[in-house]
Design an enzyme around this catalytic site. Structure first.
Site, PDB file in Angstrom:
ATOM      1  N   ARG A 110      21.405  13.953 -10.198  1.00 53.04           N
ATOM      2  CA  ARG A 110      21.770  14.243  -8.805  1.00 53.04           C
ATOM      3  C   ARG A 110      20.954  13.387  -7.858  1.00 53.04           C
ATOM      4  O   ARG A 110      19.817  12.995  -8.164  1.00 53.04           O
ATOM      5  CB  ARG A 110      21.594  15.718  -8.478  1.00 53.04           C
ATOM      6  CG  ARG A 110      20.176  16.286  -8.578  1.00 53.04           C
ATOM      7  CD  ARG A 110      19.304  16.083  -7.363  1.00 53.04           C
ATOM      8  NE  ARG A 110      18.140  16.946  -7.357  1.00 53.04           N
ATOM      9  CZ  ARG A 110      17.038  16.677  -6.700  1.00 53.04           C
ATOM     10  NH1 ARG A 110      16.901  15.541  -6.032  1.00 53.04           N
ATOM     11  NH2 ARG A 110      16.005  17.516  -6.721  1.00 53.04           N
ATOM     12  N   GLU A 208      19.927  22.611   0.034  1.00 52.87           N
ATOM     13  CA  GLU A 208      18.619  22.234   0.618  1.00 52.87           C
ATOM     14  C   GLU A 208      18.720  20.946   1.435  1.00 52.87           C
ATOM     15  O   GLU A 208      17.944  20.721   2.364  1.00 52.87           O
ATOM     16  CB  GLU A 208      17.586  22.090  -0.498  1.00 52.87           C
ATOM     17  CG  GLU A 208      16.187  21.836   0.022  1.00 52.87           C
ATOM     18  CD  GLU A 208      15.152  21.813  -1.083  1.00 52.87           C
ATOM     19  OE1 GLU A 208      14.982  22.826  -1.779  1.00 52.87           O
ATOM     20  OE2 GLU A 208      14.486  20.769  -1.238  1.00 52.87           O
ATOM     21  N   ARG A 212      24.049  17.225  -2.077  1.00 52.94           N
ATOM     22  CA  ARG A 212      23.457  17.023  -3.401  1.00 52.94           C
ATOM     23  C   ARG A 212      24.619  16.524  -4.245  1.00 52.94           C
ATOM     24  O   ARG A 212      25.535  17.294  -4.560  1.00 52.94           O
ATOM     25  CB  ARG A 212      22.914  18.333  -3.982  1.00 52.94           C
ATOM     26  CG  ARG A 212      21.606  18.818  -3.346  1.00 52.94           C
ATOM     27  CD  ARG A 212      20.430  18.023  -3.886  1.00 52.94           C
ATOM     28  NE  ARG A 212      19.226  18.231  -3.126  1.00 52.94           N
ATOM     29  CZ  ARG A 212      18.181  18.942  -3.552  1.00 52.94           C
ATOM     30  NH1 ARG A 212      18.227  19.554  -4.701  1.00 52.94           N
ATOM     31  NH2 ARG A 212      17.097  19.016  -2.812  1.00 52.94           N
ATOM     32  N   CYS A 254      12.778  18.278   1.896  1.00 54.94           N
ATOM     33  CA  CYS A 254      11.493  18.527   1.235  1.00 54.94           C
ATOM     34  C   CYS A 254      10.877  17.186   0.853  1.00 54.94           C
ATOM     35  O   CYS A 254      11.540  16.344   0.240  1.00 54.94           O
ATOM     36  CB  CYS A 254      11.695  19.382  -0.015  1.00 54.94           C
ATOM     37  SG  CYS A 254      10.168  19.704  -0.913  1.00 54.94           S
ATOM     38  N   THR A 256       9.131  16.318  -1.492  1.00 53.65           N
ATOM     39  CA  THR A 256       9.093  16.025  -2.932  1.00 53.65           C
ATOM     40  C   THR A 256      10.286  15.180  -3.368  1.00 53.65           C
ATOM     41  O   THR A 256      10.257  14.578  -4.439  1.00 53.65           O
ATOM     42  CB  THR A 256       9.112  17.319  -3.780  1.00 53.65           C
ATOM     43  OG1 THR A 256      10.316  18.038  -3.466  1.00 53.65           O
ATOM     44  CG2 THR A 256       7.913  18.191  -3.499  1.00 53.65           C
ATOM     45  N   ARG A 263      17.178  13.148  -9.294  1.00 51.65           N
ATOM     46  CA  ARG A 263      16.640  13.874 -10.448  1.00 51.65           C
ATOM     47  C   ARG A 263      17.653  13.710 -11.576  1.00 51.65           C
ATOM     48  O   ARG A 263      18.777  14.197 -11.485  1.00 51.65           O
ATOM     49  CB  ARG A 263      16.424  15.352 -10.129  1.00 51.65           C
ATOM     50  CG  ARG A 263      15.527  16.043 -11.149  1.00 51.65           C
ATOM     51  CD  ARG A 263      15.088  17.422 -10.694  1.00 51.65           C
ATOM     52  NE  ARG A 263      16.077  18.440 -10.951  1.00 51.65           N
ATOM     53  CZ  ARG A 263      16.275  19.069 -12.113  1.00 51.65           C
ATOM     54  NH1 ARG A 263      15.514  18.772 -13.149  1.00 51.65           N
ATOM     55  NH2 ARG A 263      17.210  19.990 -12.250  1.00 51.65           N
ATOM     56  N   ARG A 292      11.613  21.819 -16.290  1.00 45.63           N
ATOM     57  CA  ARG A 292      12.098  22.981 -15.541  1.00 45.63           C
ATOM     58  C   ARG A 292      12.740  23.973 -16.509  1.00 45.63           C
ATOM     59  O   ARG A 292      13.054  23.630 -17.649  1.00 45.63           O
ATOM     60  CB  ARG A 292      13.135  22.569 -14.487  1.00 45.63           C
ATOM     61  CG  ARG A 292      12.533  21.802 -13.335  1.00 45.63           C
ATOM     62  CD  ARG A 292      13.522  21.613 -12.194  1.00 45.63           C
ATOM     63  NE  ARG A 292      12.886  20.883 -11.098  1.00 45.63           N
ATOM     64  CZ  ARG A 292      13.473  20.615  -9.941  1.00 45.63           C
ATOM     65  NH1 ARG A 292      14.710  21.016  -9.703  1.00 45.63           N
ATOM     66  NH2 ARG A 292      12.827  19.965  -8.991  1.00 45.63           N
ATOM     67  N   GLU A 297      15.015  25.063 -11.085  1.00 46.67           N
ATOM     68  CA  GLU A 297      13.628  25.084 -10.638  1.00 46.67           C
ATOM     69  C   GLU A 297      13.081  26.507 -10.574  1.00 46.67           C
ATOM     70  O   GLU A 297      13.776  27.418 -10.124  1.00 46.67           O
ATOM     71  CB  GLU A 297      13.588  24.471  -9.234  1.00 46.67           C
ATOM     72  CG  GLU A 297      12.208  24.143  -8.785  1.00 46.67           C
ATOM     73  CD  GLU A 297      12.212  23.558  -7.388  1.00 46.67           C
ATOM     74  OE1 GLU A 297      13.177  23.770  -6.639  1.00 46.67           O
ATOM     75  OE2 GLU A 297      11.222  22.901  -7.047  1.00 46.67           O
TER      76      GLU A 297
HETATM   77  P1  ADP Z   1      18.067  20.342  -8.244  1.00 44.97           P
HETATM   78  O1  ADP Z   1      18.256  19.584  -9.508  1.00 44.97           O
HETATM   79  O2  ADP Z   1      19.250  20.184  -7.350  1.00 44.97           O
HETATM   80  O3  ADP Z   1      16.772  20.026  -7.607  1.00 44.97           O
HETATM   81  P2  ADP Z   1      17.830  22.873  -9.787  1.00 44.97           P
HETATM   82  O4  ADP Z   1      16.656  22.538 -10.633  1.00 44.97           O
HETATM   83  O5  ADP Z   1      17.847  24.249  -9.205  1.00 44.97           O
HETATM   84  O6  ADP Z   1      17.990  21.905  -8.532  1.00 44.97           O
HETATM   85  O7  ADP Z   1      19.139  22.643 -10.639  1.00 44.97           O
HETATM   86  C1  ADP Z   1      20.394  22.879 -10.105  1.00 44.97           C
HETATM   87  C2  ADP Z   1      21.355  23.439 -11.120  1.00 44.97           C
HETATM   88  O8  ADP Z   1      21.716  22.449 -12.071  1.00 44.97           O
HETATM   89  C3  ADP Z   1      20.828  24.626 -11.898  1.00 44.97           C
HETATM   90  O9  ADP Z   1      21.844  25.606 -11.995  1.00 44.97           O
HETATM   91  C4  ADP Z   1      20.548  24.038 -13.261  1.00 44.97           C
HETATM   92  O10 ADP Z   1      20.639  24.965 -14.299  1.00 44.97           O
HETATM   93  C5  ADP Z   1      21.649  22.989 -13.364  1.00 44.97           C
HETATM   94  N1  ADP Z   1      21.301  21.914 -14.296  1.00 44.97           N
HETATM   95  C6  ADP Z   1      20.191  21.156 -14.266  1.00 44.97           C
HETATM   96  N2  ADP Z   1      20.180  20.255 -15.257  1.00 44.97           N
HETATM   97  C7  ADP Z   1      21.326  20.427 -15.940  1.00 44.97           C
HETATM   98  C8  ADP Z   1      21.908  19.804 -17.097  1.00 44.97           C
HETATM   99  N3  ADP Z   1      21.311  18.792 -17.727  1.00 44.97           N
HETATM  100  N4  ADP Z   1      23.102  20.261 -17.499  1.00 44.97           N
HETATM  101  C9  ADP Z   1      23.735  21.269 -16.877  1.00 44.97           C
HETATM  102  N5  ADP Z   1      23.242  21.881 -15.794  1.00 44.97           N
HETATM  103  C10 ADP Z   1      22.055  21.491 -15.330  1.00 44.97           C
HETATM  104  N1  ARG Z   2       8.478  24.571  -1.131  1.00 51.69           N
HETATM  105  C1  ARG Z   2       8.305  24.832  -2.531  1.00 51.69           C
HETATM  106  C2  ARG Z   2       6.850  24.617  -2.910  1.00 51.69           C
HETATM  107  O1  ARG Z   2       6.111  24.113  -2.125  1.00 51.69           O
HETATM  108  C3  ARG Z   2       9.218  23.980  -3.384  1.00 51.69           C
HETATM  109  C4  ARG Z   2       8.945  22.511  -3.391  1.00 51.69           C
HETATM  110  C5  ARG Z   2       9.781  21.645  -4.289  1.00 51.69           C
HETATM  111  N2  ARG Z   2      11.088  22.146  -4.554  1.00 51.69           N
HETATM  112  C6  ARG Z   2      12.172  21.967  -3.792  1.00 51.69           C
HETATM  113  N3  ARG Z   2      13.273  22.554  -4.162  1.00 51.69           N
HETATM  114  N4  ARG Z   2      12.154  21.235  -2.717  1.00 51.69           N
HETATM  115  O2  ARG Z   2       6.453  24.979  -4.002  1.00 51.69           O
END
Ligand code: ADP
Ligand code: ARG
Length: 339
Positions: A110, A208, A212, A254, A256, A263, A292, A297
């Site tokens: 993403r 966020e 995305r 954010c 980060t 990601r 993760r 997350e």
């Molecule tokens: P982001 O990647 O947007 O920072 P998250 O870590 O919350 O946020 O992930 C978003 C969603 O994508 C979650 O529901 C997670 O389970 C799903 N996800 C992440 N990686 C994979 C993957 N490799 N395959 C399928 N779903 C995934």
């Molecule tokens: N604000 C949260 C922290 O400081 C999350 C930071 C990173 N994650 C995010 N989804 N932006 O721990």
């Protein structure tokens, strides 16, 4: 002053870098949209377990509040002063990371994007959010061929929560960190998910970040996911103008996510490394990987299914992220097989 603002035990970078003097210096400043220091740090104050604790309300926040953002960004991303972020989305031809599908269940890449001229999610008004959503819906409607699809407004969904392996990845109201940052305001108005008919391209609107954009594969084919994402981005860029900064790259709410805002990760089952976490954590550090939980997350690892992705986003190109991830996954699989 900051000692009183943040919990004494808070590990947040904002607590470390916002000295009492700096707090006094910045507390009366505002961006043109009215974003303040108080708003930027409210999530870190309300959530003492934050690791960063600060969000930007608009692109200008990174300039107006730079004395606090800059050191946080440099420390979090190991990003030296005087460097500028460079983007390169050239797709490398990598063999599938797990050709026999023994470990990897799926791949997801993403990027976060925000539209120039609109406030970011912690600060945007409902009317701007909806206007922006309309602009994005029109742009996504022009996606062609395998990228073409439909938009589903979250407003029309009875229950937006969906299991992780369902075909369409839907987001829910943000967690307590996002909530305290103001990101959930008016939820679910102005939010939705675009999905291509083959379910391999999805766009979350007004989570966020404004967008995305994600590419999904049910295999370990990182290159295929990356190429699709690149095509979608090039097409959307002909209609949408994304917020970009010459030092920090793509701007995100954010800090980060700054830089590539990318990601790239896999869901991978590592039963033995799950029981040998010190080895897993050492390899993750060595190959700059982030670990993760299964549902995203700050969630738990279920049945040894890890979400393994790049830890670096700023000061590295998208191409290099993918190559490094490929190497890192190979090392994890090798370790799993040797245990
Ligand atoms: P982001 O990647 O947007 O920072 P998250 O870590 O919350 O946020 O992930 C978003 C969603 O994508 C979650 O529901 C997670 O389970 C799903 N996800 C992440 N990686 C994979 C993957 N490799 N395959 C399928 N779903 C995934
Ligand atoms: N604000 C949260 C922290 O400081 C999350 C930071 C990173 N994650 C995010 N989804 N932006 O721990």
């Amino acid at each position: 002053m900051t000692a009183a603002l943040f919990s004494e035990t808070s590990p947040a970078l904002v607590k470390k870098h916002l000295s009492p003097d700096l707090y006094q210096q910045l507390r009366h400043l505002k961006t043109r949209s009215g974003f303040t220091l108080e708003k930027a740090i409210r999530s870190g104050i309300r959530n003492p377990d934050s690791s960063i604790g600060i969000y930007a309300g608009d692109a200008e926040s990174y300039q107006v509040f730079s004395p606090v953002f800059d050191p946080i960004i440099r420390e979090y991303h190991h990003f030296p002063k005087g460097t500028a972020h460079v983007s390169d989305f050239t797709a490398p031809d990598l063999p599938p990371a797990d050709p026999d599908g023994k470990y990897i269940l799926s791949t997801r890449i993403r990027v976060a994007r925000n539209l120039k001229g609109y406030e970011f999610s912690p600060q945007i008004s409902l009317s701007h959010r909806k206007e922006m959503e309309e602009t994005v819906i029109k742009a996504m409607a022009t996606l062609k061929g395998d990228l073409g699809g439909e938009y589903m407004s979250l407003k029309n969904m009875e229950n937006p929560a969906q299991p992780v392996n369902s075909d369409i990845l839907v987001f829910t109201k943000g967690d307590r960190f996002q909530d305290a940052a103001g990101i959930n305001s008016g939820f679910p108005e102005g939010r939705g998910v675009f999905y291509s008919l083959d379910r391999r391209l999805m766009v979350w609107v007004n989570e966020e970040d404004h967008l995305r954009i994600m590419s999904l594969e049910k295999t370990s084919d990182l290159s295929a996911a990356f190429k699709r994402l690149g095509r979608a981005l090039r097409s959307l860029e002909t209609r949408l103008d994304f917020a970009w900064d010459k030092t920090y790259g793509y701007l995100t709410s954010c800090p980060t996510n700054l830089g590539t805002a990318m990601r790239a990760g896999v869901h991978i089952r590592l039963g033995k490394l799950d029981r040998n976490r010190e080895i897993l954590n050492r390899l993750a550090r060595e190959y700059h990987l982030q670990i993760r939980g299964t549902r995203g997350e700050k969630t738990k690892v279920q049945e040894a299914v890890f979400d393994i992705s790049n830890a670096q986003r700023l000061g590295i190109t998208e191409t290099a992220i993918l190559q490094n991830l490929h190497k890192g996954i190979a090392a994890l699989i090798k370790a799993e097989e040797h245990l």
